[in-house]
Design a protein around this motif. Structure first.
Motif, short mmCIF file in Angstrom:
data_model
loop_
_atom_site.label_atom_id
_atom_site.label_comp_id
_atom_site.label_asym_id
_atom_site.label_seq_id
_atom_site.Cartn_x
_atom_site.Cartn_y
_atom_site.Cartn_z
N THR A 185 0.83 -1.20 0.00
CA THR A 185 0.00 0.00 0.00
C THR A 185 0.86 1.25 0.00
OG1 THR A 185 -1.45 -1.25 1.43
CG2 THR A 185 -2.01 1.05 1.07
N PHE A 186 1.94 1.19 0.78
CA PHE A 186 2.83 2.35 0.84
C PHE A 186 3.42 2.65 -0.54
CE2 PHE A 186 7.37 3.45 1.07
CZ PHE A 186 7.23 4.79 1.41
N ALA A 187 4.01 1.62 -1.14
CA ALA A 187 4.67 1.85 -2.41
C ALA A 187 3.67 2.26 -3.48
CB ALA A 187 5.42 0.60 -2.83
N ASP A 188 2.58 1.53 -3.55
CA ASP A 188 1.55 1.85 -4.54
C ASP A 188 0.98 3.23 -4.30
OD1 ASP A 188 1.67 -0.36 -5.98
OD2 ASP A 188 -0.28 -1.18 -5.41
N GLY A 189 0.54 3.43 -3.07
CA GLY A 189 -0.19 4.65 -2.74
C GLY A 189 0.69 5.87 -2.84
N LEU A 190 1.88 5.76 -2.26
CA LEU A 190 2.71 6.95 -2.19
C LEU A 190 3.31 7.28 -3.55
CD1 LEU A 190 3.63 8.82 0.20
CD2 LEU A 190 5.86 7.83 -0.23
N LEU A 191 3.96 6.29 -4.15
CA LEU A 191 4.68 6.57 -5.38
C LEU A 191 3.73 6.75 -6.56
CD1 LEU A 191 7.55 4.15 -4.64
CD2 LEU A 191 7.69 6.62 -4.73
N MET A 192 2.79 5.77 -6.69
CA MET A 192 1.84 5.90 -7.79
C MET A 192 0.97 7.12 -7.58
SD MET A 192 2.49 3.58 -9.88
CE MET A 192 4.09 4.20 -9.44
N GLY A 193 0.53 7.28 -6.31
CA GLY A 193 -0.30 8.43 -5.98
C GLY A 193 0.44 9.71 -6.30
N PHE A 194 1.73 9.71 -5.99
CA PHE A 194 2.51 10.91 -6.23
C PHE A 194 2.58 11.23 -7.72
CE2 PHE A 194 6.66 12.97 -6.90
CZ PHE A 194 6.43 14.12 -6.16
N THR A 195 2.92 10.24 -8.53
CA THR A 195 3.00 10.50 -9.97
C THR A 195 1.64 10.92 -10.50
OG1 THR A 195 3.28 8.13 -9.96
CG2 THR A 195 4.81 9.39 -11.29
N GLN A 196 0.58 10.24 -10.00
CA GLN A 196 -0.74 10.56 -10.50
C GLN A 196 -1.12 12.00 -10.13
OE1 GLN A 196 -4.13 8.15 -9.30
NE2 GLN A 196 -3.73 6.87 -11.09
N ALA A 197 -0.83 12.35 -8.87
CA ALA A 197 -1.15 13.70 -8.43
C ALA A 197 -0.32 14.71 -9.24
CB ALA A 197 -0.85 13.85 -6.95
N PHE A 198 0.94 14.38 -9.44
CA PHE A 198 1.83 15.28 -10.17
C PHE A 198 1.33 15.49 -11.60
CE2 PHE A 198 5.68 16.15 -12.66
CZ PHE A 198 6.15 17.26 -11.97
N THR A 199 1.09 14.39 -12.31
CA THR A 199 0.61 14.55 -13.69
C THR A 199 -0.75 15.21 -13.70
OG1 THR A 199 -0.22 12.30 -13.59
CG2 THR A 199 1.86 12.60 -14.72
N GLY A 200 -1.57 14.90 -12.69
CA GLY A 200 -2.91 15.49 -12.61
C GLY A 200 -2.81 17.01 -12.52
N VAL A 201 -2.01 17.47 -11.57
CA VAL A 201 -1.87 18.91 -11.39
C VAL A 201 -1.30 19.55 -12.67
CG1 VAL A 201 -0.62 20.72 -10.12
CG2 VAL A 201 -1.63 18.78 -8.90
N MET A 202 -0.27 18.90 -13.23
CA MET A 202 0.32 19.38 -14.48
C MET A 202 -0.73 19.51 -15.57
SD MET A 202 3.81 19.54 -14.80
CE MET A 202 3.81 19.03 -16.50
N THR A 203 -1.57 18.48 -15.67
CA THR A 203 -2.61 18.49 -16.71
C THR A 203 -3.56 19.66 -16.50
OG1 THR A 203 -2.47 16.09 -16.72
CG2 THR A 203 -4.33 17.06 -17.88
N ILE A 204 -3.98 19.84 -15.24
CA ILE A 204 -4.94 20.91 -14.96
C ILE A 204 -4.32 22.27 -15.30
CG2 ILE A 204 -6.16 22.11 -13.13
CD1 ILE A 204 -6.46 19.32 -11.79
N VAL A 205 -3.11 22.48 -14.78
CA VAL A 205 -2.45 23.77 -15.03
C VAL A 205 -2.26 24.00 -16.53
CG1 VAL A 205 -0.30 25.07 -14.71
CG2 VAL A 205 -1.30 23.79 -12.79
N GLY A 206 -1.77 22.96 -17.19
CA GLY A 206 -1.54 23.07 -18.63
C GLY A 206 -2.82 23.37 -19.40
N THR A 207 -3.88 22.64 -19.04
CA THR A 207 -5.14 22.83 -19.73
C THR A 207 -5.65 24.26 -19.57
OG1 THR A 207 -5.63 20.56 -19.11
CG2 THR A 207 -7.42 21.80 -20.09
N ILE A 208 -5.61 24.73 -18.30
CA ILE A 208 -6.08 26.09 -18.06
C ILE A 208 -5.27 27.09 -18.89
CG2 ILE A 208 -6.21 27.92 -16.31
CD1 ILE A 208 -6.88 25.78 -14.25
#
Lengths: 580, 576
Positions: A133-156
């Motif tokens: 859970t740690f590895a999945d949640g933290l690392l995957m979550g981190f990349t997902q959050a990172f790309t997510g924020v990037m996508t939102i900012v970029g789109t705007i």
């Protein structure tokens, strides 16, 4: 073990991730490139559409240029997305493995009090699922959050560049779908809780009935059990329907909001296109943005819970990894010992407020037998815990051949003790490897020799593959008595000068018990022995009897002496062993 | 999976409507790009404001109606899935209740429990997802292709290339990864087992200084796991990038194809936009479909496991016609042998004895001597392989199980209780006197009265799961009281006094012998003291009778009995 607060955990996690910082940076770079290239595609498509304006008005060279850009962008995205996936996999699996290994390593070194005081399931879930859970949640979550924020900012950014007013519509209205999703989730949570409760109730009833099927059958309880089950089943069905239905509303309702936004953007775009403020291609670009814009929001809100969960898991795992080790500071070498054991003014308790052993003095000469006697649950194993240094004495000293056991390496101490416990633990491995636990280099002949001495050879050779038979589930195919004979054979293979034995209680049949007894007797010859004793003959023949009650040694002496004393031991002897 | 379909039949209407409605919703979704195309080609092109507003009205209408349709579909599929699995669960429970001891033992209690809980849950989830997605996803893929043909048949040819290529990629990646995920799961279980084994054996492992070698073994296991995950992950990592390339190259193709047609005037710009949109829709749905297939693959074995239980024969025993009410309750075994189904040797062989009504009969022997098997035959849990067992002169096969349960009062070896109240535990047999007075009397006889009355509520005192709020000895006495309810004619105590002290045990036997209706009492034990006073004692070893007679006779004639006896009561001098 100390619980850590969130901040401590985070800094501890960073420390743990440090060796992977290069990989993490690479992953982030890949993510930035992937996201920016992905966002470029709708723009390029929009431009291409503008090149295909109408009959006879097709700008081929412009179109080719755009299509060429698209091709490059697609290739770059593909490459970096693939690279990012690989890197992320690598980080996740390596971190998981490293953490698991560290935790397991600590498990081998932590004081036994930590293991005894914890549910086994707890440590298991830390090493297995928490690590995941740690590895999945933290690392995957981190990349997902990172790309997510990037996508939102970029789109705007791109939307504002094309048309600030349409961008405003999208930016202002999208949170609506999040609110709806949250509202639905909150309401369905209530039903999920109810469903879980009903499910739990039904499961425990089913378990009860199935486990006690003999009682059910012998009391002709079947029909009534079915009636009870029906009632529970109906309640579960109702709760389950609500939970399933309400939770399934999230998608349709957020989709509605997104569809409405899409319609509004369409109208606004078309009107502006008529006014010539933007091109048709730009309308399609902005429409496609408005479609994908909402997605990262949903992902990020999921990531936040996952993130918190991951930190909690990391906290539990790191707490285990950072737990203190057993103290092992050898000052002396023991060498060959004769087996003289002394307890000098020993005091010990498991918890500070409940004193157990107080000022125990005991001298055992080489070759003497000590019988530890007392009611079940009275704490007879405490003496074993102290002798083996599984637990440390609070005060006083325990000496072996005059050397304090704390001054010797644990390995060396243990190699001088042989131990056969009543809880017969066997590894999931072959019979042969189970027997050679103490001496991994033992030859087949030596193993058979030891098995013969322990009366185990005769049943082992009748197993499907004799000494190569694999024992599964702790040797569940063997009887309790056979398992104990195996444990004796295991110790027989490499007999040390001091023995700790635990006699079996009544669950073993008479014949096997006699075999065990005879094997025990063979082992004890000429060795200092501590026996947790149940059999009268063992007790009577002991040089020293320790009567343990409520964890304390309340009487000490030989059989005749204790009978004369007419205390606890005498009372036990009369009630249990003498014919009434 | 077929049997699940049988359960779906009951909810046929909803089970058919749910996916149809989902398809309707999908149709609405497929219409959106077409509407957009019209907005561009007619609205923007002709500068027709009214038309644009009208069309956006259509978009809103599609969205709202889509919501209604989709909610209805979700409700139907939830209802079908939940009710269907509730029916399966009930039938399975009824099935379990009807299984004979032999059949239950064959499967094992753990297995039965997981099948009725987690396997059926898996079925429920899958039915729900299948109803919602299984038709919708392929429908959108197909629908998008068809719509592309409607918009522009020439461009739509691109779809005929892209869709099969995408499907092939998804298929290949899944074909590679799915079996490997299973292996990974297995390998993870291995890691878990290693941890659990180490925790349990911590004392032994430390005593034998095995920490380092255990670490090596564990590190090897985690390495294997990580390697397997990395290899599988590297293939799974291809899925997104490669499908992305295929779809976007498809779009590039569409743009190039359509440019010529727009130039020639056979296609409008809006139509280009629409057809590009259709291409983008395909990818999402294909991935959804792939996930659904993974779910289905998991559900198939679950369904198979449930079906296996449902298809078991209830009973392997011989049942004759109903026995008459017996006028006596003598029990006679004549040359009885019994062999378990998969065993190579008989568990008990050639056993004969007779127990006159009202007498006390002891059975003694070590573990594995065949005592429990013998008891199974008393209540006709199994058919005797050879020989004959009669109860009151009638073959035991002639009795119905419920009839037998009325004659016997059995106290099993394991003292377990049901969660609930003391009262409910005592009144399990449905057709008997369950007045408070009867229960109190049974408790008194079992030496359980005092501690039950001390509990809050007395007869209504709470019993926690497995009776864990009572001590071992108290639980045992409660199960004895349960066995005495309904004045059974034959009382069987299967090692049921093991947790009682000698004084209580003696008092219990005195109470039993003093019962007014003089039942037959059968005492099974490993302790000679428990059977010493019986009229007859059957001494067993290795499935054979090695002695039958009273205590004095057996001491003289049966060496095994003598050995057991002197093991507990050492001869003067204390030698072995």
């Amino acid at each position: 073990m100390k619980e850590k607060n969130q901040k401590e955990i985070l800094s501890r996690i960073l420390k743990e991730l440090k060796p992977y910082s290069g990989w993490i940076v690479l992953s982030l770079i890949c993510a930035i490139i992937t996201v920016s290239q992905t966002l470029l595609i709708p723009i390029l498509i929009g431009r291409a559409v503008d090149c295909i304006a109408a009959r006879g008005k097709v700008d081929y060279s412009g179109l080719i240029m755009n299509v060429l850009y698209m091709g490059i962008s697609i290739g770059v995205t593909c490459l970096f997305q693939w690279l990012m996936n690989r890197v992320n996999n690598r980080i996740t699996y390596s971190v998981t493995k490293a953490l698991r290994d560290k935790a397991f390593d600590k498990m081998q070194k932590m004081p036994l009090s930590n293991i005894d005081g914890h549910g086994h399931g707890d440590y298991m879930s830390r090493i297995v699922s928490d690590a995941d859970t740690f590895a999945d949640g933290l690392l995957m979550g981190f990349t997902q959050a990172f790309t997510g924020v990037m996508t939102i900012v970029g789109t705007i950014f791109f939307m504002i560049k094309i048309s600030p007013s349409i961008a405003l519509i999208v930016i202002l209205l999208t949170p609506l779908s999040l609110l709806v999703a949250k509202f639905v989730a909150k309401n369905s949570y209530r039903y999920f809780k109810e469903q879980a409760a009903c499910k739990g109730e039904q499961t425990s009833f089913v378990e009860e009935v199935i486990e006690q099927n003999d009682v059910v059958r012998l009391n002709a309880f079947e029909d009534e059990a079915i009636a009870i089950f029906d009632e529970k089943n109906q309640r579960l069905t109702k709760a389950s329907l609500s939970a399933t239905f309400y939770s399934s509303l999230v998608n349709p309702s957020t989709r509605l909001i997104n569809n409405l936004i899409y319609a509004m953007v369409g109208v606004a775009g078309a009107i502006m296109a008529i006014g010539g403020k933007i091109t048709v291609g730009q309308v399609t670009t902005i429409l496609s943005y408005s479609n994908t814009y909402a997605k990262p929001f949903n992902e990020i809100s999921g990531v936040i819970t996952e993130f918190q969960n991951a930190i909690a898991c990391a906290g539990r795992l790191l707490e285990m990894i950072d737990a203190p080790c057993e103290i092992d500071e050898p000052k002396e070498k023991l060498g060959q010992v004769s087996g003289r054991i002394e307890f000098i003014d020993v005091s010990f308790s498991y918890t500070k407020d409940k004193p157990l052993i107080e000022h125990l003095n005991l001298t055992v000469e080489p070759g003497q037998r000590v019988a530890i006697v007392g009611p079940t649950g009275g704490g007879k194993s405490t003496i074993i815990n102290l002798l083996m240094r599984f637990y440390e004495v609070d005060e006083g000293r325990i000496l072996i051949d005059g050397t304090d056991i704390r001054d010797i390496a644990r390995d060396e101490l243990h190699s001088n003790f042989g131990m056969v416990l009543q809880e017969t633990w066997l590894k999931e491995d072959s019979v042969k490897r189970n027997l050679s636990l103490a001496n991994k280099d033992a030859t087949a002949e030596e193993i058979i020799e030891a098995a013969k001495a322990a009366h185990a050879h005769s049943f082992i050779k009748r197993l499907p593959k004799a000494y190569d038979t694999m024992l599964v589930d702790g040797g569940s195919a063997l009887s309790q008595g056979q398992r104990q004979l195996m444990c004796i054979a295991r110790t027989m293979l490499d007999l040390p000068p001091v023995l700790i034995l635990d006699e079996a209680t009544s669950s073993i049949d008479t014949r096997t018990e006699q075999k065990i007894q005879s094997a025990f007797n063979k082992m004890m010859e000429g060795r200092t022995t501590f026996v947790v004793a149940h059999r009268l003959s063992t007790i009577k023949n002991a040089d020293i009897i320790l009567f343990v009650k409520d964890g304390k040694v309340v009487e000490q002496g030989n059989h005749a002496f204790l009978l004369r004393k007419n205390g606890f031991y005498a009372k036990l002897y009369q009630s249990q062993f003498e014919e009434t | 999976m077929k049997f699940v379909a049988r359960y779906l039949k009951k909810y046929k209407a909803q089970a058919i409507l749910a996916p149809l409605l989902k398809m309707l919703e999908a149709t609405f979704e497929l219409l959106v790009p077409l509407v957009m195309a019209n907005i561009i080609d007619r609205g923007i092109h002709n500068q027709d404001f009214a038309y644009i507003v009208k069309m956006s009205g259509v978009l809103v209408l599609l969205a709202v109606v889509g919501l209604g349709v989709s909610i209805t579909a979700q409700y139907f599929s939830a209802k079908v899935a939940v009710n269907c699995s509730a029916d399966i669960r009930r039938d399975m429970f009824v099935k379990i209740m009807s299984l004979s001891t032999g059949q239950q033992d064959k499967v094992g209690t753990d297995v039965l429990t997981t099948r009725i809980t987690s396997d059926i849950n898996q079925i429920q989830n899958t039915v729900n997802m299948v109803l919602r997605l299984f038709l919708r996803s392929p429908f959108i893929v197909l629908g998008a292709t068809i719509m592309a043909f409607i918009v522009n048949p020439k461009c739509a040819i691109v779809f005929l290339i892209v869709v099969p290529v995408l499907s092939l990629i998804v298929y290949l990646v899944m074909k590679y990864t799915l079996p490997r995920y299973k292996q990974i799961q297995k390998s993870l279980e291995g890691v878990m087992k290693a941890v659990s084994e180490n925790l349990e054996g911590v004392r032994v492992l430390r005593a034998f200084n095995c920490q380092d070698s255990e670490k090596d073994i564990f590190f090897g296991k985690t390495k294997d796991l990580a390697d397997m995950q990395t290899t599988t992950g590297s293939v799974a990592a291809l899925l997104n990038p490669v499908t992305y390339v295929v779809v976007n190259l498809g779009i590039v193709g569409l743009l190039l194809f359509s440019s010529k047609q727009v130039d020639a005037g056979t296609m409008l710009t809006g139509e280009v936009v629409a057809i590009v949109n259709y291409m983008s829709q395909i990818l999402v749905e294909l991935i959804k479909l792939a996930n659904l297939i993974v779910l289905l693959m998991k559900a198939f074995p679950s369904a198979g496991r449930v079906e296996e239980i449902m298809n078991m024969a209830n009973d392997e025993r011989v049942h004759g016609k109903n026995a008459n009410d017996a006028d006596n309750f003598d029990i006679v075994f004549e040359n009885v042998s019994f062999q378990y189904q998969d065993a190579s040797e008989p568990a008990i062989e050639n056993i004969s004895f007779s127990i006159p009504e009202g007498s006390v009969f002891g059975i003694i022997g070590g573990t594995g001597s065949g005592k429990s098997t013998l008891l199974h035959l008393f209540y006709h849990d199994y058919d005797a392989t050879e020989g004959k067992i009669t109860l009151g002169g009638q073959n035991i096969n002639e009795f119905e199980d419920s009839h037998i349960s009325n004659i016997y009062g059995v106290v099993p070896q394991k003292a377990t209780l049901f969660a609930g109240k003391v009262r409910e535990n005592l009144s399990m047999k449905s057709h008997m006197d369950t007045s408070d007075e009867t229960m109190r009397e049974a408790l008194r006889m079992a030496c359980a009265y005092d501690f039950v009355m001390e509990k809050e509520g007395g007869l209504d005192a709470k019993v926690e799961r497995n009776g864990r709020n009572f001590s071992g000895g108290q639980r045992q006495r409660l199960t004895i009281a349960r066995g005495l309810m309904g004045d059974p004619r034959v009382i069987i105590l299967d090692d049921s006094a093991s947790a009682l002290d000698l004084v209580t045990e003696a008092k219990l036997y005195k109470n039993l012998l003093g019962m007014k209706h003089k039942p037959t009492i059968i005492i099974v034990s490993q302790r000679a003291s428990s059977v010493k006073k019986a009229d007859q004692i059957l001494c067993m070893e290795d499935g054979h009778v090695v002695g039958l007679g009273n205590h004095e006779t057996l001491l003289k004639t049966c060496p095994t009995y003598e050995e057991i006896y002197y093991c507990q009561y050492p001869r003067e001098g204390g030698s072995e």
